[in-house]
Design an enzyme around this catalytic site. Structure first.
Site, PDB file in Angstrom:
ATOM      1  N   GLU A  54       0.839  -1.204   0.000  1.00  0.00           N
ATOM      2  CA  GLU A  54       0.000   0.000   0.000  1.00  0.00           C
ATOM      3  C   GLU A  54       0.870   1.248   0.000  1.00  0.00           C
ATOM      4  O   GLU A  54       2.033   1.212   0.452  1.00  0.00           O
ATOM      5  CB  GLU A  54      -0.882  -0.030   1.267  1.00  0.00           C
ATOM      6  CG  GLU A  54      -1.803   1.182   1.414  1.00  0.00           C
ATOM      7  CD  GLU A  54      -2.868   1.003   2.485  1.00  0.00           C
ATOM      8  OE1 GLU A  54      -2.788   0.037   3.257  1.00  0.00           O
ATOM      9  OE2 GLU A  54      -3.782   1.860   2.532  1.00  0.00           O
ATOM     10  N   ASN A 201     -12.517  -1.337  -0.511  1.00  0.00           N
ATOM     11  CA  ASN A 201     -11.728  -1.909   0.586  1.00  0.00           C
ATOM     12  C   ASN A 201     -12.345  -1.471   1.911  1.00  0.00           C
ATOM     13  O   ASN A 201     -12.627  -0.285   2.096  1.00  0.00           O
ATOM     14  CB  ASN A 201     -10.278  -1.407   0.524  1.00  0.00           C
ATOM     15  CG  ASN A 201      -9.518  -1.742   1.800  1.00  0.00           C
ATOM     16  OD1 ASN A 201      -9.158  -2.898   2.013  1.00  0.00           O
ATOM     17  ND2 ASN A 201      -9.300  -0.748   2.666  1.00  0.00           N
ATOM     18  N   GLU A 202     -12.542  -2.423   2.792  1.00  0.00           N
ATOM     19  CA  GLU A 202     -13.096  -2.131   4.120  1.00  0.00           C
ATOM     20  C   GLU A 202     -14.226  -1.108   3.996  1.00  0.00           C
ATOM     21  O   GLU A 202     -14.209  -0.058   4.637  1.00  0.00           O
ATOM     22  CB  GLU A 202     -11.996  -1.685   5.096  1.00  0.00           C
ATOM     23  CG  GLU A 202     -10.969  -2.777   5.314  1.00  0.00           C
ATOM     24  CD  GLU A 202     -10.089  -2.613   6.551  1.00  0.00           C
ATOM     25  OE1 GLU A 202     -10.063  -1.525   7.146  1.00  0.00           O
ATOM     26  OE2 GLU A 202      -9.422  -3.613   6.920  1.00  0.00           O
ATOM     27  N   TYR A 268      -6.554  -9.285  11.606  1.00  0.00           N
ATOM     28  CA  TYR A 268      -5.204  -8.996  12.104  1.00  0.00           C
ATOM     29  C   TYR A 268      -4.996  -9.629  13.477  1.00  0.00           C
ATOM     30  O   TYR A 268      -5.938  -9.796  14.250  1.00  0.00           O
ATOM     31  CB  TYR A 268      -4.998  -7.478  12.218  1.00  0.00           C
ATOM     32  CG  TYR A 268      -4.759  -6.804  10.879  1.00  0.00           C
ATOM     33  CD1 TYR A 268      -3.498  -6.858  10.289  1.00  0.00           C
ATOM     34  CD2 TYR A 268      -5.774  -6.141  10.202  1.00  0.00           C
ATOM     35  CE1 TYR A 268      -3.256  -6.243   9.058  1.00  0.00           C
ATOM     36  CE2 TYR A 268      -5.538  -5.529   8.971  1.00  0.00           C
ATOM     37  CZ  TYR A 268      -4.279  -5.588   8.407  1.00  0.00           C
ATOM     38  OH  TYR A 268      -4.033  -4.990   7.192  1.00  0.00           O
ATOM     39  N   GLU A 326      -6.156  -9.263   3.790  1.00  0.00           N
ATOM     40  CA  GLU A 326      -5.319  -8.568   4.790  1.00  0.00           C
ATOM     41  C   GLU A 326      -5.247  -9.448   6.023  1.00  0.00           C
ATOM     42  O   GLU A 326      -6.292  -9.761   6.626  1.00  0.00           O
ATOM     43  CB  GLU A 326      -5.879  -7.182   5.141  1.00  0.00           C
ATOM     44  CG  GLU A 326      -5.661  -6.151   4.061  1.00  0.00           C
ATOM     45  CD  GLU A 326      -6.047  -4.739   4.461  1.00  0.00           C
ATOM     46  OE1 GLU A 326      -5.911  -4.381   5.639  1.00  0.00           O
ATOM     47  OE2 GLU A 326      -6.504  -3.993   3.562  1.00  0.00           O
ATOM     48  N   GLN A 375       2.159  -6.171   5.448  1.00  0.00           N
ATOM     49  CA  GLN A 375       2.333  -5.804   4.059  1.00  0.00           C
ATOM     50  C   GLN A 375       3.759  -6.149   3.622  1.00  0.00           C
ATOM     51  O   GLN A 375       4.598  -6.401   4.469  1.00  0.00           O
ATOM     52  CB  GLN A 375       2.068  -4.321   3.872  1.00  0.00           C
ATOM     53  CG  GLN A 375       0.667  -3.897   4.274  1.00  0.00           C
ATOM     54  CD  GLN A 375       0.295  -2.485   3.794  1.00  0.00           C
ATOM     55  OE1 GLN A 375       1.019  -1.843   3.045  1.00  0.00           O
ATOM     56  NE2 GLN A 375      -0.865  -2.016   4.250  1.00  0.00           N
TER      57      GLN A 375
HETATM   58  O1  AHR Z   1      -2.881  -2.649   6.275  1.00  0.00           O
HETATM   59  C1  AHR Z   1      -3.108  -1.420   6.879  1.00  0.00           C
HETATM   60  C2  AHR Z   1      -4.583  -1.027   6.822  1.00  0.00           C
HETATM   61  O2  AHR Z   1      -5.337  -1.934   7.561  1.00  0.00           O
HETATM   62  C3  AHR Z   1      -5.230  -1.034   5.470  1.00  0.00           C
HETATM   63  O3  AHR Z   1      -5.014   0.138   4.759  1.00  0.00           O
HETATM   64  C4  AHR Z   1      -6.686  -1.170   5.805  1.00  0.00           C
HETATM   65  O4  AHR Z   1      -7.418  -1.807   4.796  1.00  0.00           O
HETATM   66  C5  AHR Z   1      -6.676  -1.936   7.103  1.00  0.00           C
HETATM   67  O5  AHR Z   1      -7.488  -1.365   8.061  1.00  0.00           O
END
Ligand code: AHR
Length: 522
Positions: A54, A201-202, A268, A326, A375
């Site tokens: 990103e 995205n999101e 995450y 992600e 990432q």
């Molecule tokens: O990976 C960092 C961020 O985490 C991304 O931009 C977003 O999609 C997520 O909240």
């Protein structure tokens, strides 16, 4: 004799880490497993080993792009050391340009002569000036240089179906239309192949704060203007749920499931599980946070299973893929760095987290068709950290490298019972594992030993498999938080695995505590 030496190694680890890390009762554990080498558990898509880059912190600028005039060796502005490292990982796909960044991105800012491109404010990530030096052509050049494929995330939150349609045409039209000719004028004649297109995205959060019903309708509207053609066979991926937001998947599948090829999922791993205060440190943590990290990362199994069950309701043929686009660890940022740049160190713990997740993904190959870790460079759970002209390959990089034979391999059922390890109120299985027959014909077993103290002697029944040689690689270190940093001798790197023995149908594997092992059976 073997066991004795294993025990003394474990005690040594305890001694090295006692005090700061409070590891107690180091021991050698025993566990049994059975491999069904003649059963087909489905194909492990190579796209499960995807990456995400990103416009965030040093993810693109400095990490990939240094510009053609840089003293750092580069090809057309893209740093050569990074390209060489990523080529070795056989990266199947890279998701770009975001992330939250994608829903503010205007693709037109990133085409044409670089000295005429506008500078924008990167509102999501540290208010950094976005110079747009790295745009569509530079990204596709990067993809070509590393031998990968593209996953483009388009702007739904602050853009229109017209902008999306024009970007798709610009990139994929073979004709003589104005957009294809503009692409030619900018240096690219042939249309590009884009494997995947993310529609938002999101969208429940940074991508527009939409309700699931609203986004489902938006998705339907955008995808109506996404035209597949001979030169655009890219799959349409809907913006999916955050973690346990099952209602999102249910609504999306009900309202728009027939119009998508895939739906994403973000999950995450935070050691504390707390987004608002301390997420947990990347280094200097104790056994309690080691265990809580694994307790949380292993939740991926339950989260995938529950989203799958919802998808099965609407799509029993499993046509729609689940794209975990992600995932990875998210710690407190390193002191002294811009909090908006999400820079964190990467340790042995991250490598074991990566392997534990690979093993989970391998158990869901009929639905999980793609994942991308967050990432690739300098951001969150990165493969590579750079510091000006220096780069360092992280422990996570090595976990990805060790698992390369699993790309497009045939999953083999592997059953096992794992002992448990408890600390700080959390209990985790000491290890998880998966097996596959690689495209080279060899059988591979991947093991994540999450036990921070105890070695494991794993006895695997390999009935039906003729094994003459046991090899492979092992990744471990004395300390749980052993890290690799640019300019410092690497503390974590894989070495040949010598802990395997075969006798008849019985394979015995000595697995060191806190390690990743990939065994190759010839
Ligand atoms: O990976 C960092 C961020 O985490 C991304 O931009 C977003 O999609 C997520 O909240």
């Amino acid at each position: 004799m073997k066991i004795k030496s294993l025990v003394s190694t474990a005690c040594l680890a305890m001694a090295l880490t006692s005090g700061a890390f409070q590891i107690a009762n180091a021991d050698t554990l025993r566990a049994d497993a059975a491999l069904k080498a003649d059963e087909n558990g489905g194909t492990i898509s190579r796209y499960i080993y995807g990456q995400f880059s990103e416009h965030l912190g040093g993810g693109i600028y400095d990490g990939i792009w240094v510009g053609p005039d840089s003293k750092i060796p580069n090809v057309r502005g893209i740093r050569s050391d990074v390209v060489a490292a990523l080529k070795d990982l056989h990266v199947p796909v890279v998701r770009w340009p975001g992330g939250c960044f994608a829903d503010e991105y205007d693709w037109r800012d990133g085409i044409g002569p670089r000295d005429q491109r506008p500078v924008r404010k990167n509102n999501w990530w540290g208010d950094a000036p976005e110079t747009n030096q790295f745009g569509t052509h530079e990204f596709m050049d990067f993809i070509d240089q590393i031998g990968s494929e593209a996953y483009i995330s388009v702007n739904v939150g602050s853009s229109s179906p017209k902008d999306m349609r024009e970007w798709v045409e610009y990139m994929t039209s073979p004709g003589t239309d104005t957009l294809a000719n503009e692409r030619r004028k900018n240096g690219r004649d042939a249309p590009w192949k884009v494997a995947f297109w993310g529609i938002g995205n999101e969208s429940w959060g940074c991508g527009g704060k939409m309700r699931p019903e609203y986004y489902a309708d938006e998705y339907r509207r955008f995808q109506a203007f996404f035209h597949k053609s001979d030169t655009n066979q890219g799959l349409k991926i809907a913006s999916g749920a955050n973690a346990e937001h099952y209602e999102w998947t249910d609504t999306l599948m009900k309202v728009a499931g027939g119009d998508m090829d895939g739906i994403s999922l973000h999950y995450y791993t935070l050691p504390t599980g707390d987004w608002n205060s301390s997420k947990g440190a990347a280094t200097g943590f104790g056994t309690d946070q080691w265990v809580s990290t694994f307790s949380r990362t292993l939740k991926m199994e339950e989260i995938i299973s529950k989203h799958e069950a919802i998808m099965d309701k609407y799509d029993p043929q499993k046509r729609v893929g689940l794209f975990v686009d992600e995932w990875g660890t998210w710690y407190d940022v390193e002191k002294g760095t811009n909090p908006g740049f999400l820079y964190q160190k990467n340790t042995l713990r991250d490598a074991v987290v990566a392997a534990a997740n690979f093993n989970i993904f391998h158990h869901h190959v009929d639905r999980v068709k793609m994942t991308s870790i967050a990432q690739t460079i300098n951001v969150l759970q990165a493969m590579i950290l750079t510091d000006k002209d220096k780069i360092e390959l992280t422990p996570t990089y090595y976990a990805f490298k060790m698992y390369v034979p699993f790309q497009d391999a045939t999953a083999l059922p592997l059953t096992f019972t794992a002992p448990q390890y408890s600390a700080g109120g959390n209990t985790i299985p000491a290890f998880n594992a998966s097996a596959a027959r690689g495209k080279d014909g060899h059988v591979y077993i991947g093991i994540a030993n999450m036990d921070p103290a105890d070695n494991i002697v794993l006895s695997v029944d390999v009935s039906g498999l003729k094994v003459t040689k046991v090899g492979g690689q092992v990744l471990t270190a004395d300390k749980m938080d052993a890290a690799n940093l640019p300019g410092v001798k690497a503390a974590v790197a894989p070495v040949d695995y010598k802990g395997g023995k075969i006798k008849g149908n019985q394979l015995t594997l000595d697995i060191p505590s806190k390690s990743v092992v990939v065994v190759q059976l010839n």
